[in-house]
Design an enzyme around this catalytic site. Structure first.
Site, short mmCIF file in Angstrom:
data_model
loop_
_atom_site.label_atom_id
_atom_site.label_comp_id
_atom_site.label_asym_id
_atom_site.label_seq_id
_atom_site.Cartn_x
_atom_site.Cartn_y
_atom_site.Cartn_z
N PRO A 2 26.89 52.63 23.88
CA PRO A 2 27.95 53.42 23.22
C PRO A 2 28.93 53.99 24.24
O PRO A 2 28.54 54.49 25.28
CB PRO A 2 27.18 54.55 22.52
CG PRO A 2 25.87 54.63 23.22
CD PRO A 2 25.59 53.30 23.83
N GLU A 3 30.20 53.88 23.93
CA GLU A 3 31.22 54.47 24.79
C GLU A 3 31.68 55.78 24.14
O GLU A 3 31.25 56.13 23.03
CB GLU A 3 32.38 53.49 24.97
CG GLU A 3 31.95 52.26 25.76
CD GLU A 3 32.79 51.99 26.99
OE1 GLU A 3 33.51 52.89 27.46
OE2 GLU A 3 32.74 50.85 27.48
#
Ligand code: ZN
Length: 308
Positions: A2-3
């Site tokens: 996840p960014e």
């Protein structure tokens, strides 16, 4: 992995379910994730009210009424699933609209993989009857408890640069930290001490949007007198634009959450340059073809024609 936009979307999804809520029970299905859970983890959380849920870089910070902060990192594959009391769910699913006590709910979106309860590791129960489950297939995520007063000095936070969407990131700041630097722009933007929470995907997207080559020397963001240049302004604007665009996409994916299983974690997002090696550049009038090269072991996607 996840960014930042995904972590922010998760935060927005969890906020209405957790903030202002007392934790009545916290259970763990195993002694560790990436690290062992803090000592007496569930005991320290039980009975605490979550007073705020913030994000710093890619960390979620749940502030507790007792003064400690529950720090959560999603690692590579962490996600949360919310199950609300039947009455609230029934109201949402009827299409009548959300329960009056529950505000807009960006944060529940389509997951890449089906939910497997075998990887449910932590279960939070609130006084309102909601259950929030942390699921993590690869277990690179982790949870810590840090005294609120010590948070800024904690080794995970003390060296972090400004938030990319906060007021501290502006062209003057970038010009001052870029001055005299020998690194290229890709490495410069990936450096968490310079900007916190920018990852590989959004660095590629921002550089493409700003029309700047990943190989350009970061010192060229600064004039001889240390002032920002037009390209410095463009870079700051591009960073904000690509992150805000992705956060908006996360939110809109979620409006359709009747189809989903209530999971918070990852959303499919269309990237303009990332993962598009060999495809034509999408900039108007550019005849370039997206190329890929490796910077510090990570793939950089860029248009050799319009990124200068
Ligand atoms: Zn191009």
């Amino acid at each position: 992995m996840p960014e930042l936009p995904e972590v922010e979307t998760v935060r927005r999804g969890l906020e209405p379910v957790l903030v202002g809520q007392k934790l009545t029970k916290v259970s763990m299905r195993r002694p560790d994730l990436r690290f062992p859970f803090p000592e007496n983890f569930s005991k320290r959380l039980k009975g605490q009210t979550i007073t705020a849920l913030q994000r710093r870089a890619k960390y979620l910070l749940a502030h507790l009424s007792g003064g400690e902060v529950l720090v959560m990192h999603l690692g590579m594959s962490g996600r949360f699933t919310i199950v609300e009391p039947p009455k609230l769910s029934a109201t949402s699913k009827s299409g009548i609209g959300p329960h009056p006590k529950i505000k807009e709910r960006p944060g529940q979106f389509v997951t890449e993989t089906a939910h497997n309860t075998k990887h449910d590791h932590v279960i939070f129960e609130t006084a309102a009857g909601a259950t929030v489950t942390y699921n993590d297939t690869r277990r690179f995520g982790y949870m810590l408890l840090v005294e609120g007063d010590d948070l800024h000095n904690h080794k995970m936070f003390c060296n972090l640069g400004p938030e990319p969407l906060g007021n501290e990131l502006h062209a003057d700041y970038l010009a001052s930290v870029a001055r005299g630097r020998k690194s290229d722009l890709k490495a410069f933007l990936m450096d968490q001490r310079i900007i916190a929470g920018l990852g590989n995907i959004y660095v590629c997207e921002a550089l493409f949007h700003a029309g700047l080559s990943p190989d350009r020397k970061s010192a060229t963001l600064t004039s001889k007198t240390g002032k920002p240049l037009v390209r410095t302004q463009a870079l700051v604007a591009s960073i904000r634009l690509v992150l805000n665009g992705a956060i908006a996409a996360g939110g809109s994916t979620l409006r359709d959450y009747k189809k989903t299983d209530g999971s918070l974690g990852y959303f499919q997002h269309k990237f303009v340059v990332y993962g598009r090696e060999g495809e034509p550049c999408t900039k108007p009038r550019c005849k370039g073809v997206i190329a890929r090269k490796i910077h510090s072991g990570r793939s950089t996607f860029f248009c050799p024609k319009c990124q200068k």
